[in-house]
Design an enzyme around this catalytic site. Structure first.
Site, PDB file in Angstrom:
ATOM      1  N   SER A 221       2.150  34.033 -17.707  1.00 15.47           N
ATOM      2  CA  SER A 221       3.223  33.110 -17.327  1.00 15.47           C
ATOM      3  C   SER A 221       3.786  33.494 -15.970  1.00 15.47           C
ATOM      4  O   SER A 221       3.682  34.649 -15.539  1.00 15.47           O
ATOM      5  CB  SER A 221       4.357  33.183 -18.360  1.00 15.47           C
ATOM      6  OG  SER A 221       5.498  32.504 -17.892  1.00 15.47           O
ATOM      7  N   TYR A 234      10.070  37.937 -24.359  1.00 13.48           N
ATOM      8  CA  TYR A 234       8.914  37.097 -24.020  1.00 13.48           C
ATOM      9  C   TYR A 234       8.346  37.477 -22.651  1.00 13.48           C
ATOM     10  O   TYR A 234       7.135  37.642 -22.486  1.00 13.48           O
ATOM     11  CB  TYR A 234       9.351  35.631 -24.036  1.00 13.48           C
ATOM     12  CG  TYR A 234       8.338  34.635 -23.521  1.00 13.48           C
ATOM     13  CD1 TYR A 234       7.334  34.133 -24.355  1.00 13.48           C
ATOM     14  CD2 TYR A 234       8.390  34.161 -22.207  1.00 13.48           C
ATOM     15  CE1 TYR A 234       6.412  33.202 -23.885  1.00 13.48           C
ATOM     16  CE2 TYR A 234       7.476  33.237 -21.733  1.00 13.48           C
ATOM     17  CZ  TYR A 234       6.492  32.761 -22.574  1.00 13.48           C
ATOM     18  OH  TYR A 234       5.572  31.844 -22.102  1.00 13.48           O
TER      19      TYR A 234
END
Ligand code: NAD
Ligand code: MG
Length: 329
Positions: A221, A234
């Protein structure tokens, strides 16, 4: 005497090349455009914020989102780039995984799809679309936080497809929390087991099946480079996935297996309304990218296709971004 190179040049530039290009354009549906494939302006292609306020219970369904994400259902056209490949995709029912599954199937790959049982409605749509592409498919629902399931997932996928040569580790958990003080040990464990432990277990089980020429693609990401303050646990997993991919690439090069990571920016997927963003943030999701909008899953699937294909034979240990212009790899 004419060299082989001259003969090849003739084919590439001569009338045969023109007729090949025309046949390809016709196959891909661009033949009607007088000047070839029309340009598409990335600023105007897809919905922009503000979006309707919406929430769903985790893990969310693409079918319940407004607007519905574009996974390439009506647009992706394959050209045989993955003919005969056998792929396992985790989190393939919705979002980036679904767009990748549709693209892989239309490129000729057989696909095993993993997702959570509560996502059956989304998964059925993907299975139907892949079936229409005429490839072999298998659905293997289950929770990848369980090591025994991860091992069975890989074995079942390889058995049902008759082998395995592409692994896409894509499933993830993302839950926004204002502060470290709000993240429980259960939260931390859930996020790390889904995003990291499972990726390790599934990859470890898959490696013995992968022959030279196979590819592993992990979904990292943009937060691996520029972490969001409300995604502490995360973001840490996504940075670890990046490092894991680079390290594994070095390790598996001697087996002829390539490993790469994809780093998406903000994408309009079920992850976001099901706790991935605070509801007020979601209404303006993607507004701060230079393109002024979130990406749609269809806009990133081509990266997975490229990385899975033979054409990317010298790409390994790399990270490829699709971020709408925000900080990336
Ligand atoms: P998504 O919700 O559509 O896909 C995530 C999938 O993960 C779910 O469909 C679910 O099937 C799967 N999953 C979650 N927990 C699981 C579990 N315990 N067992 C089995 N499957 C489980 O969302 P998405 O945005 O398409 O996410 C795909 C990947 O993209 C993720 O790795 C995510 O971190 C990454 N990503 C997304 C964005 C974004 O803005 N949407 C940005 C950067 C990275
Ligand atoms: Mg889903």
């Amino acid at each position: 005497m004419r060299s082989k190179k001259n003969a090849a040049d003739d084919i590439l530039r001569g009338p045969r090349a023109e007729s090949f290009a025309k046949a390809t354009a016709s196959m891909l549906g661009f033949a009607d455009s007088p000047s070839g494939r029309p340009l598409s302006d990335p600023r105007r292609l897809h919905p922009k914020p503000p979006f309707e306020k919406q929430t769903q219970p985790w893990p969310g369904l693409a079918g319940q989102m407004t607007p519905r994400p574009d996974h390439g259902e009506d647009s992706y056209k394959g050209s045989g780039r993955l003919l005969g490949r056998k792929a396992l995709i985790t989190g393939g029912d919705s979002g980036i995984g679904r767009a990748t599954a549709i693209a892989f199937a239309r490129e000729g790959a057989d696909v095993a799809l993993n997702y959570l049982p509560e996502e059956e409605a989304d998964a059925e749509e993907v299975m139907d679309l892949m079936g229409e592409a005429g490839v072999k498919t298998t659905a293997i629902p289950g929770d990848i936080r369980d090591e025994a399931f991860c091992i069975r997932l890989v074995e079942d996928a390889a058995r049902d497809l008759g082998g395995l040569d592409i692994l896409v580790n894509n499933a993830a958990r993302q839950q926004a929390r204002e502060s470290i003080l709000d993240i429980t040990t259960d939260d931390l464990d859930w996020t790390f087991r889904t995003n990291l432990y499972a990726l390790f277990w599934i990859t470890k089980a898959a490696v013995p099946h992968l022959r030279p020429g196979s590819a592993i693609i992990n979904t990292s990401s943009i937060v691996a480079f520029d972490p969001s303050p409300h995604l502490l646990d995360y973001s840490a997993t996504k940075a670890a996935i990046l490092n894991f991919s680079k390290c594994l690439a070095k390790q598996l090069a001697e087996r002829g297996i390539r490993v790469n990571a994809v780093a998406p920016g903000p994408f309009w997927t079920a992850l976001q309304p099901s706790g991935g963003q605070f509801p007020d943030h979601l209404t303006k999701f993607g507004h701060d990218t230079p393109l002024g909008r979130p990406g749609q899953p269809a806009e990133i699937a081509p990266l997975y296709v490229l990385l899975a294909s033979n054409e990317a034979s010298f790409c390994t240990g790399q990270v490829f971004g699709a971020t709408g212009g925000e900080a990336g790899p």
